[in-house]
Write an enzyme that holds these catalytic residues in place. Structure first.
Site, PDB file in Angstrom:
ATOM      1  N   SER A 250       0.820  -1.203   0.000  1.00 59.03           N
ATOM      2  CA  SER A 250       0.000   0.000   0.000  1.00 59.03           C
ATOM      3  C   SER A 250       0.855   1.254   0.000  1.00 59.03           C
ATOM      4  O   SER A 250       1.973   1.268   0.503  1.00 59.03           O
ATOM      5  CB  SER A 250      -0.890  -0.026   1.234  1.00 59.03           C
ATOM      6  OG  SER A 250      -1.124   1.265   1.711  1.00 59.03           O
ATOM      7  N   LYS A 251       0.293   2.312  -0.548  1.00 59.74           N
ATOM      8  CA  LYS A 251       1.058   3.549  -0.589  1.00 59.74           C
ATOM      9  C   LYS A 251       1.231   4.146   0.805  1.00 59.74           C
ATOM     10  O   LYS A 251       2.046   5.005   1.019  1.00 59.74           O
ATOM     11  CB  LYS A 251       0.436   4.558  -1.559  1.00 59.74           C
ATOM     12  CG  LYS A 251      -1.063   4.706  -1.505  1.00 59.74           C
ATOM     13  CD  LYS A 251      -1.518   5.740  -2.522  1.00 59.74           C
ATOM     14  CE  LYS A 251      -2.228   5.105  -3.705  1.00 59.74           C
ATOM     15  NZ  LYS A 251      -2.694   6.066  -4.683  1.00 59.74           N
TER      16      LYS A 251
END
Length: 539
Positions: A250-251
């Site tokens: 995930s960012k």
RNA sequence: GGUCCCAUCGUCUAGUUAGGCCUAGGACACCGGGUUUUCAACCCGGCAACAGGGGUUCAAAUCCCCUUGGGACUACCA
């Protein structure tokens, strides 16, 4: 005809997970002469940033994934930004309302949260309780007057819902597991579920490849399609790409990594770090407490200042790390997918040939950066000098490297001399000395101590200088000749004469092969740098 | 907590749909050696897995069940 789409929400740079989804959809459409559509799902006014859509577009272009309809291309099914399709969604929502398949609700988020909590306490699935009688137009009017939020929910039909997925097979959801979900928000925008179903139908999408996180949404989408009389696209829910720390890649990992690093330091200069990131001290403190996350440029700037290496998550991170788009496309394509014959390193054309939707894997996969590096090394060799030059130029431009001042001739020589490099970043790092002023070389302390201050490194260097100066035909071969001869005369390995020279011209022990390095630098600059070095360290 | 999904070397995976061809193949990483002017690259060799337990069967990595472990979702985000 096969029609696929990639439908990102423009909330920031395109990340690896999204890029992989785009790739598989692109592959499926392209291999059959079908159509690939890019659709921007910007129905969340709060989250969308104005530049994000452009970033996604740029990242897809960099990867070489072109689209037949969408932003910058246009087509018969536009507009391709969902925010511009409000009237279309309103029409279908109206239809559902008229037919008694949807109804209005007026609860505040707080009231909803309370109901949800109660359900959790009772260890039951939370579902919105559908009213016996749907609110009338007057009720809606009244609610509005009272200032209550007005949303529209879809009345999910009773009965089990069976979805058929290319990857998972048949998946059954028991009656009552899917609650009446919201299809229109109180700001009038449709929710994702509504917009995606309508647009896929209207745009003629036949195959939907998306992440496993959407599997649970599919029964709802299917019920919606049935209620609206829409066709059902073929669904393929891919496994998720997880990261080393566990959990979906995930960012959020980038800010998280930075936060942990700052915490690990104990005392930090908050004012200074906030300045570096271009944010206020309050924003910075809120970030370190885990209450908020500043913009990406701020994260990057602070990380760079602290020397913290953030995990690459976004496509741009990899571009900036010196990876080739060919590598990324090849590698992402092998995350949760494989050929039947053990082929791994492939050009895009080859992937196109052998892509097979039915070979998608069920289990999650971990993004292995070491393997990515190996793939990149291979692709650097494979792409050919012309493409490599193109990529390198784009890279040094992106990094604002001093190397960018070089012309094609010198850049090509650099590329040739650096054969075997793993990334464009490595090439840039070991050739930038060529573009410094002679007196601007930064000397690495360790390198100086090891090769100059020991074993008479400076003495050897002085001798090298004398012989190089006497050379009138300056070629890599001639330089090699001189150094080899000297090494032989001194009865030492070539390293003993090459290394002092290397440190003299580039300040450290890493550079392209020394003969090429001297040749590219030019004899004048080489001699000058030797003099400067001799002067600086002979005391 | 609830619902759903998944499970082969450290990692990505082949093999699972049609059980025997699997003393489980490849790639990356790792370890050892070679080459070598640095960093790389390159060459040779090696280590290493069917999560556990029950079934079914002449035969199971492959089919069934349970346990364990991992993941997704659980928003007026997509």
């Amino acid at each position: 005809m096969i029609v696929t789409r990639f439908a990102p929400s423009p909330t920031g740079y395109l990340h690896i997970g999204g890029a992989r989804t785009a790739l598989f959809n692109w592959l499926l459409a392209r291999q059959s002469g079908g159509k690939f559509i890019l659709r921007i799902e910007d129905t969340d006014v709060k989250r969308n940033t104005p530049t994000a859509a452009q970033q996604v577009v740029d990242d897809l272009k960099w990867l070489g994934l072109n689209w037949d309809e969408g932003p910058e291309v246009d087509g018969p099914n536009g507009p391709y930004h969902q925010s511009e399709r409000r009237d279309i969604y309103d029409k279908y929502i109206g239809q559902l309302l008229d037919e008694g398949n949807a109804y209005h609700c007026f609860e505040t988020p707080e009231e909803l949260a309370l109901i949800r909590e109660e359900a959790a306490k009772q260890k039951k699935t939370y579902n919105y309780t559908r009213p016996e009688v749907f609110p009338t137009a007057d009720d809606v009017e009244n609610a509005r007057l009272q200032g209550r939020p007005v949303v529209v929910r879809f009345a999910v039909p009773d009965g089990d819902i069976v979805i058929n997925d290319v990857v998972r097979g048949e998946v059954t959801f028991r009656a009552g597991e899917i609650g009446d979900f919201i299809i229109q928000k109180s700001d009038g925008f449709p929710t994702y579920h509504m917009a995606v179903v309508i647009d896929d139908e209207l745009m003629g999408v036949t195959h939907v490849i998306r992440g496993q996180e959407h599997l649970m949404n599919t029964p709802g989408h299917q019920a919606l399609q049935d209620a609206l009389g829409f066709r059902r696209p073929v669904y393929a829910h891919m496994s998720v790409t997880v990261s080393e720390g566990g959990g979906k890649l995930s960012k959020r990992e980038r800010p998280k990594t930075l936060r942990m690093s700052i915490k690990g330091r104990g005392q930090v200069d908050t004012q200074k770090l906030a300045d570096v990131g271009g944010i206020t001290v309050e924003e910075f403190e809120s970030f370190t407490k885990g209450q908020s996350v500043p913009d990406m440029p701020a994260i990057d700037a602070i990380a760079k200042h602290l020397g913290v290496k953030l995990p690459e998550i976004n496509v741009v991170d990899f571009a900036s790390g010196g990876y080739l788009p060919e590598t990324m496309v090849n590698f992402m394509g092998l995350l949760g997918w494989s050929t039947s014959d053990d082929r791994e390193i492939m050009a895009l054309e080859e992937q196109l040939e052998c892509f097979d939707l039915t070979r998608l894997a069920k289990s999650n996969s971990l993004f292995d950066r070491k393997k990515l590096m190996a793939f990149n090394t291979e692709h650097m060799r494979m792409v050919g000098s012309e493409k490599l030059l193109e990529h390198f130029k784009r890279y040094i431009e992106l990094k604002k490297s001093p190397v960018a001042s070089g012309d094609d001739e010198i850049l090509n020589r650099i590329l040739l001399a650096c054969a075997g490099a793993r990334t464009l970043a490595e090439i840039e790092a070991k050739t930038r000395f060529l573009f410094f002023a002679d007196d601007a070389i930064e000397y690495d302390e360790k390198a100086v101590n090891k090769v100059l201050m020991k074993n008479d490194g400076l003495g050897v260097l002085a001798e090298v200088r004398k012989r190089l100066a006497a050379l009138d035909d300056v070629t890599a071969e001639a330089i090699e000749n001189i150094l080899r001869t000297l090494a032989e005369e001194l009865s030492v390995g070539l390293g003993k004469v090459a290394q002092p020279l290397r440190v003299a011209i580039c300040g450290n022990t890493i550079s392209p092969p020394i003969f090429d390095s001297v040749d590219m630098l030019g004899m004048n600059n080489t001699l000058k740098r030797i003099d400067i070095t001799l002067e600086k360290f002979s005391k």
